[in-house]
Design a protein around this motif. Structure first.
Motif, PDB file in Angstrom:
ATOM      1  N   LEU A 143      79.356  61.803  24.415  1.00  0.00           N
ATOM      2  CA  LEU A 143      78.760  63.090  24.026  1.00  0.00           C
ATOM      3  C   LEU A 143      77.480  63.407  24.802  1.00  0.00           C
ATOM      4  O   LEU A 143      76.955  64.513  24.710  1.00  0.00           O
ATOM      5  CB  LEU A 143      78.446  63.088  22.520  1.00  0.00           C
ATOM      6  N   PHE A 144      76.936  62.406  25.512  1.00  0.00           N
ATOM      7  CA  PHE A 144      75.632  62.583  26.156  1.00  0.00           C
ATOM      8  C   PHE A 144      75.672  62.260  27.645  1.00  0.00           C
ATOM      9  O   PHE A 144      76.366  61.346  28.074  1.00  0.00           O
ATOM     10  CB  PHE A 144      74.580  61.690  25.472  1.00  0.00           C
ATOM     11  N   ALA A 145      74.884  63.003  28.409  1.00  0.00           N
ATOM     12  CA  ALA A 145      74.772  62.726  29.850  1.00  0.00           C
ATOM     13  C   ALA A 145      73.824  61.557  30.091  1.00  0.00           C
ATOM     14  O   ALA A 145      73.993  60.784  31.023  1.00  0.00           O
ATOM     15  CB  ALA A 145      74.245  63.978  30.563  1.00  0.00           C
ATOM     16  N   GLU A 146      72.821  61.413  29.197  1.00  0.00           N
ATOM     17  CA  GLU A 146      71.832  60.338  29.330  1.00  0.00           C
ATOM     18  C   GLU A 146      72.344  59.075  28.644  1.00  0.00           C
ATOM     19  O   GLU A 146      73.239  59.134  27.802  1.00  0.00           O
ATOM     20  CB  GLU A 146      70.495  60.731  28.662  1.00  0.00           C
ATOM     21  N   PRO A 147      71.739  57.900  28.965  1.00  0.00           N
ATOM     22  CA  PRO A 147      72.111  56.668  28.248  1.00  0.00           C
ATOM     23  C   PRO A 147      71.859  56.851  26.749  1.00  0.00           C
ATOM     24  O   PRO A 147      70.808  57.366  26.358  1.00  0.00           O
ATOM     25  CB  PRO A 147      71.170  55.612  28.838  1.00  0.00           C
ATOM     26  N   VAL A 148      72.817  56.464  25.953  1.00  0.00           N
ATOM     27  CA  VAL A 148      72.736  56.696  24.507  1.00  0.00           C
ATOM     28  C   VAL A 148      71.526  55.996  23.887  1.00  0.00           C
ATOM     29  O   VAL A 148      70.944  56.480  22.915  1.00  0.00           O
ATOM     30  CB  VAL A 148      74.077  56.295  23.830  1.00  0.00           C
ATOM     31  N   ASP A 149      71.092  54.875  24.475  1.00  0.00           N
ATOM     32  CA  ASP A 149      69.912  54.159  23.956  1.00  0.00           C
ATOM     33  C   ASP A 149      68.644  54.992  24.052  1.00  0.00           C
ATOM     34  O   ASP A 149      67.743  54.857  23.226  1.00  0.00           O
ATOM     35  CB  ASP A 149      69.686  52.841  24.722  1.00  0.00           C
ATOM     36  N   SER A 150      68.580  55.841  25.069  1.00  0.00           N
ATOM     37  CA  SER A 150      67.376  56.676  25.211  1.00  0.00           C
ATOM     38  C   SER A 150      67.415  57.858  24.236  1.00  0.00           C
ATOM     39  O   SER A 150      66.371  58.368  23.823  1.00  0.00           O
ATOM     40  CB  SER A 150      67.227  57.172  26.650  1.00  0.00           C
ATOM     41  N   VAL A 151      68.610  58.298  23.863  1.00  0.00           N
ATOM     42  CA  VAL A 151      68.739  59.389  22.869  1.00  0.00           C
ATOM     43  C   VAL A 151      68.420  58.846  21.484  1.00  0.00           C
ATOM     44  O   VAL A 151      67.615  59.406  20.734  1.00  0.00           O
ATOM     45  CB  VAL A 151      70.160  59.998  22.894  1.00  0.00           C
ATOM     46  N   PHE A 152      69.062  57.712  21.132  1.00  0.00           N
ATOM     47  CA  PHE A 152      68.878  57.127  19.798  1.00  0.00           C
ATOM     48  C   PHE A 152      67.847  56.001  19.850  1.00  0.00           C
ATOM     49  O   PHE A 152      68.133  54.849  19.552  1.00  0.00           O
ATOM     50  CB  PHE A 152      70.217  56.632  19.246  1.00  0.00           C
ATOM     51  N   SER A 153      66.627  56.369  20.237  1.00  0.00           N
ATOM     52  CA  SER A 153      65.522  55.398  20.228  1.00  0.00           C
ATOM     53  C   SER A 153      65.083  55.195  18.778  1.00  0.00           C
ATOM     54  O   SER A 153      65.391  56.019  17.900  1.00  0.00           O
ATOM     55  CB  SER A 153      64.350  55.935  21.043  1.00  0.00           C
ATOM     56  N   TYR A 154      64.334  54.123  18.536  1.00  0.00           N
ATOM     57  CA  TYR A 154      63.845  53.884  17.163  1.00  0.00           C
ATOM     58  C   TYR A 154      62.938  55.028  16.715  1.00  0.00           C
ATOM     59  O   TYR A 154      62.993  55.472  15.575  1.00  0.00           O
ATOM     60  CB  TYR A 154      63.103  52.538  17.057  1.00  0.00           C
ATOM     61  N   ARG A 155      62.137  55.527  17.644  1.00  0.00           N
ATOM     62  CA  ARG A 155      61.215  56.629  17.308  1.00  0.00           C
ATOM     63  C   ARG A 155      61.984  57.874  16.858  1.00  0.00           C
ATOM     64  O   ARG A 155      61.625  58.530  15.874  1.00  0.00           O
ATOM     65  CB  ARG A 155      60.361  56.929  18.542  1.00  0.00           C
ATOM     66  N   ALA A 156      63.051  58.214  17.596  1.00  0.00           N
ATOM     67  CA  ALA A 156      63.866  59.386  17.241  1.00  0.00           C
ATOM     68  C   ALA A 156      64.558  59.167  15.896  1.00  0.00           C
ATOM     69  O   ALA A 156      64.634  60.083  15.060  1.00  0.00           O
ATOM     70  CB  ALA A 156      64.908  59.647  18.324  1.00  0.00           C
ATOM     71  N   PHE A 157      65.039  57.943  15.690  1.00  0.00           N
ATOM     72  CA  PHE A 157      65.732  57.624  14.437  1.00  0.00           C
ATOM     73  C   PHE A 157      64.766  57.673  13.258  1.00  0.00           C
ATOM     74  O   PHE A 157      65.103  58.202  12.198  1.00  0.00           O
ATOM     75  CB  PHE A 157      66.370  56.232  14.533  1.00  0.00           C
ATOM     76  N   LEU A 158      63.557  57.134  13.437  1.00  0.00           N
ATOM     77  CA  LEU A 158      62.551  57.144  12.367  1.00  0.00           C
ATOM     78  C   LEU A 158      62.197  58.578  11.980  1.00  0.00           C
ATOM     79  O   LEU A 158      62.070  58.899  10.792  1.00  0.00           O
ATOM     80  CB  LEU A 158      61.296  56.393  12.842  1.00  0.00           C
ATOM     81  N   TRP A 159      62.071  59.453  12.975  1.00  0.00           N
ATOM     82  CA  TRP A 159      61.795  60.876  12.692  1.00  0.00           C
ATOM     83  C   TRP A 159      62.920  61.468  11.833  1.00  0.00           C
ATOM     84  O   TRP A 159      62.656  62.169  10.839  1.00  0.00           O
ATOM     85  CB  TRP A 159      61.670  61.650  14.014  1.00  0.00           C
ATOM     86  N   ALA A 160      64.174  61.165  12.183  1.00  0.00           N
ATOM     87  CA  ALA A 160      65.317  61.714  11.437  1.00  0.00           C
ATOM     88  C   ALA A 160      65.348  61.144  10.020  1.00  0.00           C
ATOM     89  O   ALA A 160      65.589  61.881   9.053  1.00  0.00           O
ATOM     90  CB  ALA A 160      66.617  61.378  12.164  1.00  0.00           C
ATOM     91  N   TRP A 161      65.093  59.835   9.887  1.00  0.00           N
ATOM     92  CA  TRP A 161      65.104  59.194   8.553  1.00  0.00           C
ATOM     93  C   TRP A 161      64.038  59.825   7.663  1.00  0.00           C
ATOM     94  O   TRP A 161      64.301  60.129   6.498  1.00  0.00           O
ATOM     95  CB  TRP A 161      64.859  57.686   8.700  1.00  0.00           C
ATOM     96  N   CYS A 162      62.840  60.034   8.222  1.00  0.00           N
ATOM     97  CA  CYS A 162      61.747  60.638   7.438  1.00  0.00           C
ATOM     98  C   CYS A 162      62.067  62.091   7.064  1.00  0.00           C
ATOM     99  O   CYS A 162      61.710  62.552   5.977  1.00  0.00           O
ATOM    100  CB  CYS A 162      60.430  60.585   8.212  1.00  0.00           C
ATOM    101  N   THR A 163      62.742  62.799   7.963  1.00  0.00           N
ATOM    102  CA  THR A 163      63.133  64.186   7.672  1.00  0.00           C
ATOM    103  C   THR A 163      64.030  64.228   6.441  1.00  0.00           C
ATOM    104  O   THR A 163      63.809  65.023   5.519  1.00  0.00           O
ATOM    105  CB  THR A 163      63.850  64.816   8.889  1.00  0.00           C
TER     106      THR A 163
END
Length: 406
Positions: free
Chosen positions: A149-169
């Protein structure tokens, strides 16, 4: 403006509420007319972000294939990270743009700031952090399947920082909405929905509202029981939570919160008892067996009944020990027992006041020296200041209760 256009396209009728900025609470909703008793917001199902939304998206086929099934919470977090990354291509852009860029829940605070929290909250904060990190780590295998689904490496999309933001949302903004069981998701309760516009409403412990999904209108509705004057901020109540719970779950502290209290740990209970009491171990066992070692607090109206009852049992004289059942039922055993237990409560209160002053001095010093942590430290300061006011109120009440015995 963009959000309201987006909502209108999804059949959301304009309301008597408009977004505005307020001193003290920041962004919220203002009423254009006087309100009381009517439905303030009626948000159509098409505006809600649920696990249904996720399963219908491009993530759906990947979620359906993955075993063991992902949880409803993980599905929502994955969707938020994916849509945020999509930017202008996301159908949810207008909503995502108004979400906070960062959060102030303890899970986002620096370790040296978490260390300054009261012990019960610090323990819960560390538990919360471990839970989020475990969820992220266990989900990495699933994230890797989303690479197509992504052009970039999936690890850079689903970083811990991005995941933490989503969890807090999800954790801070979701409303309760029981969804039908999705076969492709795990059996955990599917009860969270994100509600654009509605989630701009700030919390006040002093208002009464009813919030629920109306099956007939297929809308999530909020009805106010409290009066709100024209051009005032409109509040809802997230629940009768104390400040430690509000900070843990939502990342803020409510001033003059009637539900605020200062918890007393089981260790603190015995700190000022005579070490020579041969029955102490037995007394503690009785308290544990009858559920009297938790929810012991100081509040605006003094030590809680549970705290005083636990202390009365712990302070029972040896010759009156057989009366312990009467203590748990609230009976007065003797003047000596009343005076001793109130005296111990007073010592505990003074001890926690001293500890709170010490932490506040430390916070003040750290604010001078560490500019980057200033906003996080201000949050701890707000909590500790509020707890200090509660303890001082309790200390005055205890002095009054002890006066007749002097």
């Amino acid at each position: 403006i963009e959000l309201r256009k987006w909502l209108k396209e999804r059949k959301f009728e304009d309301t008597d509420l408009v977004p505005a900025s307020f001193p003290g609470t920041g962004r919220g909703l203002m009423s254009k007319a006087s309100l009381q008793g009517q439905v303030m917001i009626s948000l159509p199902e098409s505006c809600l972000l649920t696990t249904d939304t996720v399963i219908r998206s491009s993530l759906g086929p990947y979620i359906k294939k993955w075993k063991p099934p992902v949880s409803p919470l993980l599905a929502l977090c994955t969707f938020l990270v994916s849509e945020k990354h999509a930017g202008c291509r996301s159908l949810w852009k207008s909503y995502l743009d108004i979400l906070p860029k960062s959060y102030t829940c303890p899970v986002c605070l620096e370790p040296e700031v978490v260390d300054l929290l009261p012990s019960p909250l610090k323990a819960k904060a560390e538990e919360q952090r471990a839970r989020v990190q475990d969820l992220f780590t266990s989900a990495r295998g699933f994230f890797s399947t989303l690479q197509p689904l992504f052009a970039e490496p999936v690890d850079s999309v689903f970083s811990y920082r991005a995941f933490l933001w989503a969890w807090c949302t999800v954790n801070t903004r979701a409303v309760y909405l029981r969804s039908r069981r999705q076969e492709c998701l795990s059996a955990e309760p599917d009860t969270c929905a994100l509600a654009p516009f509605l989630d701009l409403l700030n919390h006040s412990p002093h208002v009464q509202v009813k919030a629920a999904f109306n099956e007939k209108t297929r809308c999530y509705e909020i009805r106010t029981a409290s009066r709100c004057r024209k051009h005032q901020e409109v509040f809802i109540c997230y629940g009768p939570h104390d400040n430690q719970r509000l900070l843990l779950e939502y990342g803020f502290v409510s001033v003059r919160n009637p539900h605020a209290c200062v918890p007393v740990s089981a260790d603190m209970l015995v700190k000022f008892l005579p070490a020579a009491d041969k029955q102490l171990h037995r007394k503690i066992t009785i308290l544990k067996d009858h559920g009297f070692t938790g929810n012991l607090t100081f509040g605006w109206d003094g030590p809680s009944w549970r705290l005083l009852t636990a202390l009365k049992l712990l302070c029972l004289e040896a010759e009156r020990f057989t009366s312990w059942k009467k203590v748990l039922l609230g009976e007065v055993i003797s003047d000596t027992n009343e005076k001793t237990s109130l005296g111990v409560a007073q010592k505990i209160c003074s001890d926690v006041i001293e500890e709170t002053h010490a932490v506040l001095r430390k916070v003040s010093d750290m604010k001078e020296g560490t500019v980057s942590l200033r906003s996080q430290l201000s949050l701890v300061e707000a909590l500790r200041m509020e707890e200090l006011r509660i303890l001082q109120a309790s200390a005055e009440i205890l002095s009054g209760l002890l006066a007749p015995f002097s």
